[in-house]
Design an enzyme around this catalytic site. Structure first.
Site, PDB file in Angstrom:
ATOM      1  N   SER A  11      16.373  12.093   5.505  1.00  0.00           N
ATOM      2  CA  SER A  11      16.837  13.166   6.481  1.00  0.00           C
ATOM      3  C   SER A  11      17.833  12.907   7.401  1.00  0.00           C
ATOM      4  O   SER A  11      18.293  13.744   7.689  1.00  0.00           O
ATOM      5  CB  SER A  11      15.569  13.433   7.396  1.00  0.00           C
ATOM      6  OG  SER A  11      15.253  12.610   8.031  1.00  0.00           O
ATOM      7  N   SER A 131      16.005  -3.763   3.018  1.00  0.00           N
ATOM      8  CA  SER A 131      15.688  -4.737   3.948  1.00  0.00           C
ATOM      9  C   SER A 131      16.725  -4.499   5.037  1.00  0.00           C
ATOM     10  O   SER A 131      17.001  -3.302   5.622  1.00  0.00           O
ATOM     11  CB  SER A 131      15.811  -6.211   3.381  1.00  0.00           C
ATOM     12  OG  SER A 131      15.646  -7.214   4.306  1.00  0.00           O
ATOM     13  N   TYR A 145      10.765  -5.631  14.634  1.00  0.00           N
ATOM     14  CA  TYR A 145      11.522  -5.244  13.764  1.00  0.00           C
ATOM     15  C   TYR A 145      11.855  -6.254  12.488  1.00  0.00           C
ATOM     16  O   TYR A 145      11.708  -6.200  11.431  1.00  0.00           O
ATOM     17  CB  TYR A 145      12.826  -4.566  14.322  1.00  0.00           C
ATOM     18  CG  TYR A 145      13.838  -4.355  13.191  1.00  0.00           C
ATOM     19  CD1 TYR A 145      13.744  -3.036  12.256  1.00  0.00           C
ATOM     20  CD2 TYR A 145      15.123  -5.179  12.839  1.00  0.00           C
ATOM     21  CE1 TYR A 145      14.748  -2.824  11.530  1.00  0.00           C
ATOM     22  CE2 TYR A 145      15.979  -4.660  12.227  1.00  0.00           C
ATOM     23  CZ  TYR A 145      15.877  -3.660  11.343  1.00  0.00           C
ATOM     24  OH  TYR A 145      16.949  -3.415  10.338  1.00  0.00           O
ATOM     25  N   LYS A 149      11.289  -6.809   8.246  1.00  0.00           N
ATOM     26  CA  LYS A 149      12.312  -6.988   7.423  1.00  0.00           C
ATOM     27  C   LYS A 149      12.159  -8.395   6.667  1.00  0.00           C
ATOM     28  O   LYS A 149      12.417  -8.376   5.487  1.00  0.00           O
ATOM     29  CB  LYS A 149      13.797  -6.669   7.923  1.00  0.00           C
ATOM     30  CG  LYS A 149      13.970  -5.393   8.583  1.00  0.00           C
ATOM     31  CD  LYS A 149      14.011  -4.292   7.394  1.00  0.00           C
ATOM     32  CE  LYS A 149      14.080  -3.077   7.965  1.00  0.00           C
ATOM     33  NZ  LYS A 149      14.174  -2.009   6.850  1.00  0.00           N
TER      34      LYS A 149
END
Length: 273
Positions: A11, A131, A145, A149
């Site tokens: 989006s 990633s 975060y 990843k």
């Protein structure tokens, strides 16, 4: 050869820009995101936007079933949905940390589980997992975060070995600093979780550094990701990793060859008062 491609998190930012390019190249592109109203431009171009919450199993199944019913196959899955949760480990509630993993890791895994059977049956396919250079390095206040990843890196490596006998490629995309909404998300979570208390000073400095980076345009445009994904989609044999965008290659190189202490000093020098 034109392909049927499914992109999550399309989006805005990298996903939307890449979808636009792939549609223009003649591919059949399905884009999935919660904010379907922000994908109407892609529909006008010839894309197929579908509303989907990557943490909702029923949503994911519905999207995959729809594509298979309409196209009979999915050639490329790009697991791109994700966001950055920033704040100190002490301050961020574990329910927020769990959501970070639900979106960035388990949503990706669920999407993969539901698409792989069709690729395996076709003995063909490519899965691209987003990633980050953050899957190889680290920054202050980004523990959850970066953990998500790093998890994607390990997940993808194992998946690559499992799917190789079925001629399914698994590719890890490791963007550097890309000028998208990511910076706004970081600032929002920092303001929510660590703007006061023991980590207020570090948060203030990190906010200033983040604003400087994004306001000065010290990053790469999303077009570099679009060009890279197009390269992966059309390659006869894609590489296992693509590290692209501002600072991605040099920072990972420094982290790898200079060691932890030197990298700690380098990173913290960027958030000094």
């Amino acid at each position: 050869m034109k392909k049927v491609i499914l992109i999550t998190g399309a989006s805005s930012g990298m996903g939307k820009e890449t979808a636009r390019k792939l549609i223009q190249e003649g591919h059949t592109v399905y884009t999935a995101a919660r904010r379907v109203e922000q994908m109407q431009e892609l529909k006008t171009l010839g894309g197929h936007p579908i509303q989907m919450d990557v943490t909702n199993e029923a949503d994911i199944q519905r999207v995959v079933d729809t594509i298979i019913q309409q196209e009979g196959k999915i050639d490329v899955l790009w697991n791109n949905a994700g966001y950055g949760l920033y704040g100190s480990v002490e301050d961020i509630p574990l329910e927020q940390a769990r959501r970070q993993f639900e979106v960035n890791v388990f949503g990706l895994a669920s999407m993969t589980q539901k698409v792989v059977p069709y690729m395996r049956k076709a003995q063909s396919g490519t899965i691209i997992n987003t990633s980050s250079m953050g899957g190889k390095i680290y920054t202050p206040m980004g523990a959850w975060y970066h953990a998500s990843k790093h998890a994607i890196e390990g997940f993808s490596d194992c998946l690559r070995l499992e799917l190789a006998p079925f001629n399914i490629n698994v590719v890890v995309l490791e963007p550097g600093i890309i000028l998208t909404e990511f910076g706004d998300e970081v600032l929002k979570s920092l303001g929510q979780f660590s703007s006061a208390g023991a980590y207020a000073d570090l948060t203030r400095r990190l906010v200033a550094s983040t604003k400087k980076t994004y306001e000065r345009g010290s990053g790469s445009k999303a077009a570099v990701i679009a060009n890279t994904v197009l390269k992966i989609v059309t390659a006869k044999k894609a590489k296992t990793r693509y590290r692209v965008g501002r600072w991605a290659k040099p920072l990972v190189w420094l982290r790898t060859y200079f060691g932890d202490r030197a990298f700690d000093k380098l990173i913290m020098s960027q958030v000094q008062a």
